[in-house]
Motif scaffolding. Sequence first.
Motif, PDB file in Angstrom:
ATOM      1  N   PHE A 299      19.063  -8.895 -11.784  1.00  0.00           N
ATOM      2  CA  PHE A 299      17.870  -9.351 -11.066  1.00  0.00           C
ATOM      3  C   PHE A 299      16.646  -8.538 -11.459  1.00  0.00           C
ATOM      4  O   PHE A 299      16.743  -7.351 -11.768  1.00  0.00           O
ATOM      5  N   SER A 300      15.486  -9.197 -11.384  1.00  0.00           N
ATOM      6  CA  SER A 300      14.218  -8.495 -11.552  1.00  0.00           C
ATOM      7  C   SER A 300      13.136  -9.318 -10.861  1.00  0.00           C
ATOM      8  O   SER A 300      13.345 -10.492 -10.546  1.00  0.00           O
ATOM      9  N   VAL A 301      11.994  -8.692 -10.617  1.00  0.00           N
ATOM     10  CA  VAL A 301      10.838  -9.409 -10.075  1.00  0.00           C
ATOM     11  C   VAL A 301       9.681  -9.222 -11.043  1.00  0.00           C
ATOM     12  O   VAL A 301       9.647  -8.274 -11.825  1.00  0.00           O
ATOM     13  N   LYS A 302       8.730 -10.150 -10.979  1.00  0.00           N
ATOM     14  CA  LYS A 302       7.525 -10.014 -11.792  1.00  0.00           C
ATOM     15  C   LYS A 302       6.600  -9.023 -11.094  1.00  0.00           C
ATOM     16  O   LYS A 302       6.397  -9.100  -9.882  1.00  0.00           O
ATOM     17  N   VAL A 303       6.058  -8.083 -11.850  1.00  0.00           N
ATOM     18  CA  VAL A 303       5.096  -7.143 -11.272  1.00  0.00           C
ATOM     19  C   VAL A 303       3.721  -7.402 -11.877  1.00  0.00           C
ATOM     20  O   VAL A 303       3.609  -7.865 -13.020  1.00  0.00           O
ATOM     21  N   TYR A 304       2.692  -7.111 -11.086  1.00  0.00           N
ATOM     22  CA  TYR A 304       1.312  -7.375 -11.493  1.00  0.00           C
ATOM     23  C   TYR A 304       0.513  -6.067 -11.496  1.00  0.00           C
ATOM     24  O   TYR A 304       0.672  -5.251 -10.580  1.00  0.00           O
ATOM     25  N   PRO A 305      -0.390  -5.908 -12.482  1.00  0.00           N
ATOM     26  CA  PRO A 305      -1.286  -4.752 -12.452  1.00  0.00           C
ATOM     27  C   PRO A 305      -2.214  -4.836 -11.237  1.00  0.00           C
ATOM     28  O   PRO A 305      -2.700  -5.922 -10.899  1.00  0.00           O
ATOM     29  N   VAL A 306      -2.432  -3.704 -10.584  1.00  0.00           N
ATOM     30  CA  VAL A 306      -3.307  -3.640  -9.411  1.00  0.00           C
ATOM     31  C   VAL A 306      -4.336  -2.546  -9.636  1.00  0.00           C
ATOM     32  O   VAL A 306      -4.020  -1.487 -10.195  1.00  0.00           O
ATOM     33  N   ARG A 307      -5.574  -2.788  -9.219  1.00  0.00           N
ATOM     34  CA  ARG A 307      -6.593  -1.744  -9.262  1.00  0.00           C
ATOM     35  C   ARG A 307      -7.426  -1.825  -7.993  1.00  0.00           C
ATOM     36  O   ARG A 307      -7.491  -2.881  -7.332  1.00  0.00           O
ATOM     37  N   VAL A 308      -8.047  -0.707  -7.656  1.00  0.00           N
ATOM     38  CA  VAL A 308      -8.964  -0.664  -6.516  1.00  0.00           C
ATOM     39  C   VAL A 308     -10.370  -0.568  -7.074  1.00  0.00           C
ATOM     40  O   VAL A 308     -10.657   0.262  -7.945  1.00  0.00           O
ATOM     41  N   SER A 309     -11.231  -1.464  -6.593  1.00  0.00           N
ATOM     42  CA  SER A 309     -12.611  -1.494  -7.040  1.00  0.00           C
ATOM     43  C   SER A 309     -13.511  -1.476  -5.802  1.00  0.00           C
ATOM     44  O   SER A 309     -13.597  -2.473  -5.088  1.00  0.00           O
ATOM     45  N   GLY A 310     -14.114  -0.330  -5.526  1.00  0.00           N
ATOM     46  CA  GLY A 310     -14.880  -0.196  -4.292  1.00  0.00           C
ATOM     47  C   GLY A 310     -13.943  -0.312  -3.106  1.00  0.00           C
ATOM     48  O   GLY A 310     -12.980   0.463  -2.999  1.00  0.00           O
TER      49      GLY A 310
ATOM     50  N   ASN B  19       0.855  -1.180   0.000  1.00  0.00           N
ATOM     51  CA  ASN B  19       0.000   0.000   0.000  1.00  0.00           C
ATOM     52  C   ASN B  19       0.894   1.234   0.000  1.00  0.00           C
ATOM     53  O   ASN B  19       1.558   1.541   0.997  1.00  0.00           O
ATOM     54  N   ALA B  20       0.901   1.941  -1.123  1.00  0.00           N
ATOM     55  CA  ALA B  20       1.760   3.125  -1.266  1.00  0.00           C
ATOM     56  C   ALA B  20       1.039   4.399  -0.838  1.00  0.00           C
ATOM     57  O   ALA B  20       1.604   5.485  -0.921  1.00  0.00           O
ATOM     58  N   GLY B  21      -0.221   4.274  -0.397  1.00  0.00           N
ATOM     59  CA  GLY B  21      -0.976   5.453   0.031  1.00  0.00           C
ATOM     60  C   GLY B  21      -1.765   6.070  -1.102  1.00  0.00           C
ATOM     61  O   GLY B  21      -1.534   5.784  -2.284  1.00  0.00           O
ATOM     62  N   ASN B  22      -2.729   6.899  -0.734  1.00  0.00           N
ATOM     63  CA  ASN B  22      -3.586   7.573  -1.715  1.00  0.00           C
ATOM     64  C   ASN B  22      -4.265   6.601  -2.672  1.00  0.00           C
ATOM     65  O   ASN B  22      -4.430   6.905  -3.861  1.00  0.00           O
ATOM     66  N   GLY B  23      -4.622   5.415  -2.163  1.00  0.00           N
ATOM     67  CA  GLY B  23      -5.314   4.450  -3.007  1.00  0.00           C
ATOM     68  C   GLY B  23      -4.420   3.755  -4.019  1.00  0.00           C
ATOM     69  O   GLY B  23      -4.897   3.099  -4.939  1.00  0.00           O
ATOM     70  N   HIS B  24      -3.101   3.871  -3.818  1.00  0.00           N
ATOM     71  CA  HIS B  24      -2.136   3.294  -4.741  1.00  0.00           C
ATOM     72  C   HIS B  24      -1.549   2.007  -4.163  1.00  0.00           C
ATOM     73  O   HIS B  24      -0.986   2.026  -3.065  1.00  0.00           O
ATOM     74  N   PHE B  25      -1.650   0.918  -4.914  1.00  0.00           N
ATOM     75  CA  PHE B  25      -1.085  -0.357  -4.478  1.00  0.00           C
ATOM     76  C   PHE B  25      -0.153  -0.901  -5.557  1.00  0.00           C
ATOM     77  O   PHE B  25      -0.322  -0.616  -6.747  1.00  0.00           O
ATOM     78  N   TYR B  26       0.819  -1.697  -5.124  1.00  0.00           N
ATOM     79  CA  TYR B  26       1.717  -2.393  -6.042  1.00  0.00           C
ATOM     80  C   TYR B  26       1.741  -3.872  -5.669  1.00  0.00           C
ATOM     81  O   TYR B  26       1.585  -4.220  -4.490  1.00  0.00           O
ATOM     82  N   ALA B  27       1.973  -4.709  -6.667  1.00  0.00           N
ATOM     83  CA  ALA B  27       2.114  -6.136  -6.397  1.00  0.00           C
ATOM     84  C   ALA B  27       3.286  -6.685  -7.203  1.00  0.00           C
ATOM     85  O   ALA B  27       3.512  -6.296  -8.352  1.00  0.00           O
TER      86      ALA B  27
END
Length: 102
Positions: free
Chosen positions: A83-94, A31-39
Amino acid sequence: MAFVKVAELDEIGVGEGAFIERDGVSLALFNAGNGHFYACSPVCPHEDGPLAEGWLEGNAVVCPWHGYDFDLTSGACRVTPDFSVKVYPVRVSGTAVEVDLA
Ligand code: FES
């Protein structure tokens, strides 16, 4: 696109991460704040450190074991291109945080 709910909005504090398992996929959710998330994938490619226990610096997560950091928009390691990691799209729904696990 196959977004699935992985958490409630208020489940993870701002600046914190959580280890999540859904539909056979493990990930670290931040949770990066302001409704922003990363995965991203939860295992550090350096020596298998737990990225969900790391901390955020801007849009990057810092591994708690040796400090390698990963850009959560691209997955690139900011210390070494090896090195790298796999990142996933994240969205907030309700009130749900959803990740595209595809
Ligand atoms: S295991 Fe993550 S930096 Fe070493």
